[in-house]
Design a protein around this motif. Structure first.
Motif, short mmCIF file in Angstrom:
data_model
loop_
_atom_site.label_atom_id
_atom_site.label_comp_id
_atom_site.label_asym_id
_atom_site.label_seq_id
_atom_site.Cartn_x
_atom_site.Cartn_y
_atom_site.Cartn_z
N HIS A 78 0.84 -1.20 0.00
CA HIS A 78 0.00 0.00 0.00
C HIS A 78 0.87 1.25 0.00
CE1 HIS A 78 -3.38 -2.63 0.51
NE2 HIS A 78 -2.78 -3.18 1.55
N VAL A 79 1.22 1.70 -1.21
CA VAL A 79 2.09 2.86 -1.37
C VAL A 79 1.56 3.75 -2.50
CG1 VAL A 79 4.19 1.70 -0.53
CG2 VAL A 79 3.60 1.56 -2.95
N LEU A 80 1.97 5.01 -2.43
CA LEU A 80 1.66 5.98 -3.49
C LEU A 80 2.89 6.83 -3.74
CD1 LEU A 80 -1.86 7.32 -2.42
CD2 LEU A 80 -1.34 5.79 -4.33
N THR A 81 3.04 7.28 -4.98
CA THR A 81 4.13 8.17 -5.32
C THR A 81 3.91 9.51 -4.65
OG1 THR A 81 4.32 7.10 -7.47
CG2 THR A 81 5.39 9.24 -7.24
N GLY A 82 4.92 10.01 -3.93
CA GLY A 82 4.86 11.33 -3.32
C GLY A 82 5.29 12.40 -4.31
N GLY A 83 6.14 12.04 -5.24
CA GLY A 83 6.62 12.96 -6.27
C GLY A 83 7.87 12.38 -6.90
N PHE A 84 8.16 12.84 -8.11
CA PHE A 84 9.39 12.40 -8.77
C PHE A 84 9.82 13.43 -9.80
CE2 PHE A 84 6.18 10.61 -11.58
CZ PHE A 84 6.73 10.66 -12.85
N SER A 85 11.10 13.39 -10.13
CA SER A 85 11.62 14.22 -11.21
C SER A 85 12.15 13.30 -12.29
CB SER A 85 12.73 15.15 -10.71
OG SER A 85 13.84 14.39 -10.27
N LEU A 86 12.07 13.77 -13.51
CA LEU A 86 12.48 12.97 -14.67
C LEU A 86 13.34 13.83 -15.57
CD1 LEU A 86 12.11 10.38 -16.43
CD2 LEU A 86 10.04 11.43 -17.33
N GLN A 87 14.49 13.33 -15.91
CA GLN A 87 15.39 14.03 -16.82
C GLN A 87 15.51 13.22 -18.11
OE1 GLN A 87 16.73 17.10 -16.03
NE2 GLN A 87 15.37 16.85 -14.28
N TYR A 88 15.08 13.84 -19.22
CA TYR A 88 15.21 13.19 -20.52
C TYR A 88 16.64 13.41 -21.02
CZ TYR A 88 10.11 13.29 -20.36
OH TYR A 88 8.80 13.12 -19.99
N LEU A 89 17.30 12.36 -21.43
CA LEU A 89 18.69 12.44 -21.89
C LEU A 89 18.82 12.41 -23.40
CD1 LEU A 89 20.22 9.95 -19.30
CD2 LEU A 89 20.01 12.45 -19.12
N ARG A 90 17.96 11.63 -24.04
CA ARG A 90 17.96 11.54 -25.51
C ARG A 90 16.62 10.99 -25.96
NH1 ARG A 90 21.79 8.17 -23.76
NH2 ARG A 90 23.42 9.49 -24.65
N PRO A 91 16.26 11.22 -27.21
CA PRO A 91 14.97 10.69 -27.70
C PRO A 91 14.93 9.16 -27.57
CG PRO A 91 15.84 12.30 -29.24
CD PRO A 91 16.93 12.03 -28.23
N ALA A 92 13.78 8.67 -27.19
CA ALA A 92 13.60 7.24 -26.98
C ALA A 92 13.16 6.57 -28.27
CB ALA A 92 12.57 7.01 -25.87
N THR A 93 14.02 5.72 -28.80
CA THR A 93 13.72 4.93 -29.99
C THR A 93 14.11 3.49 -29.69
OG1 THR A 93 15.90 5.29 -30.95
CG2 THR A 93 14.19 6.88 -31.53
N GLY A 94 13.56 2.57 -30.40
CA GLY A 94 13.90 1.17 -30.20
C GLY A 94 12.67 0.30 -30.22
N ARG A 95 12.83 -0.88 -29.69
CA ARG A 95 11.77 -1.89 -29.71
C ARG A 95 11.00 -1.93 -28.40
NH1 ARG A 95 12.25 -6.91 -27.75
NH2 ARG A 95 14.49 -6.68 -27.60
N THR A 96 11.72 -1.77 -27.27
CA THR A 96 11.12 -1.92 -25.95
C THR A 96 11.65 -0.85 -25.01
OG1 THR A 96 11.04 -4.33 -26.27
CG2 THR A 96 10.83 -3.54 -24.00
N LEU A 97 10.77 -0.31 -24.17
CA LEU A 97 11.19 0.58 -23.10
C LEU A 97 11.33 -0.25 -21.84
CD1 LEU A 97 11.67 3.42 -21.87
CD2 LEU A 97 9.20 3.48 -21.39
#
Length: 142
Positions: A78-97
């Motif tokens: 029983h948990v919930l996200t309190g907050g997060f930060s996300l830094q994009y480094l490069r465009p996401a391409t490929g077959r699977t994330l």
């Protein structure tokens, strides 16, 4: 760090499957426990933005859920996200994330978790495209 006996890979997968948005994206947990979680999503045409890259919202979703599941392995189900930060480094391409999260520190009131987001190509090679860090909070069971 050890997983809560109430939350194992099978239960975590069932919890993910109970989320309609996760089903829509086709998300799956490929690893869970011991303070970590790995979530994967096949990159499909309808998940791309106008330039052909995986949409940032999909990356954000993957980070959020991977962070929360990793914390759940330590804090319980029983948990919930309190907050997060996300830094994009490069465009996401490929077959699977692949979003691979690991608890950095856990106390009674919160867990701090980091997540690496990689895209996998046809040969299984990975490219780091974003990193995230967040806090996850235990909540009362519904």
């Amino acid at each position: 760090m050890t997983a809560s006996p109430a939350l194992d890979l099978t239960t975590a997968r069932r919890t993910l499957a109970d989320q309609p948005f996760s089903r829509l994206l086709g998300a799956r947990l490929t690893a869970f426990g011991d303070g970590g979680a790995t979530l994967e999503i096949d990159i499909r045409e309808e998940l791309r933005q106008q330039n052909g890259f995986l949409h940032g919202g999909v990356l954000s979703y993957a980070a959020d859920n991977a962070l929360t599941f990793a914390a759940g392995a330590v804090l319980g189900p029983h948990v919930l996200t309190g907050g997060f930060s996300l830094q994009y480094l490069r465009p996401a391409t490929g077959r699977t994330l692949r979003a691979r999260a690991e608890v950095v520190h856990a106390g009674r009131r919160q867990a701090v978790v980091r997540c690496d987001l990689l895209t996998l190509d046809e040969d299984g090679g990975g490219t780091l495209c974003a990193v995230a860090q967040g806090t996850v909070l235990p909540v009362q069971a519904p």
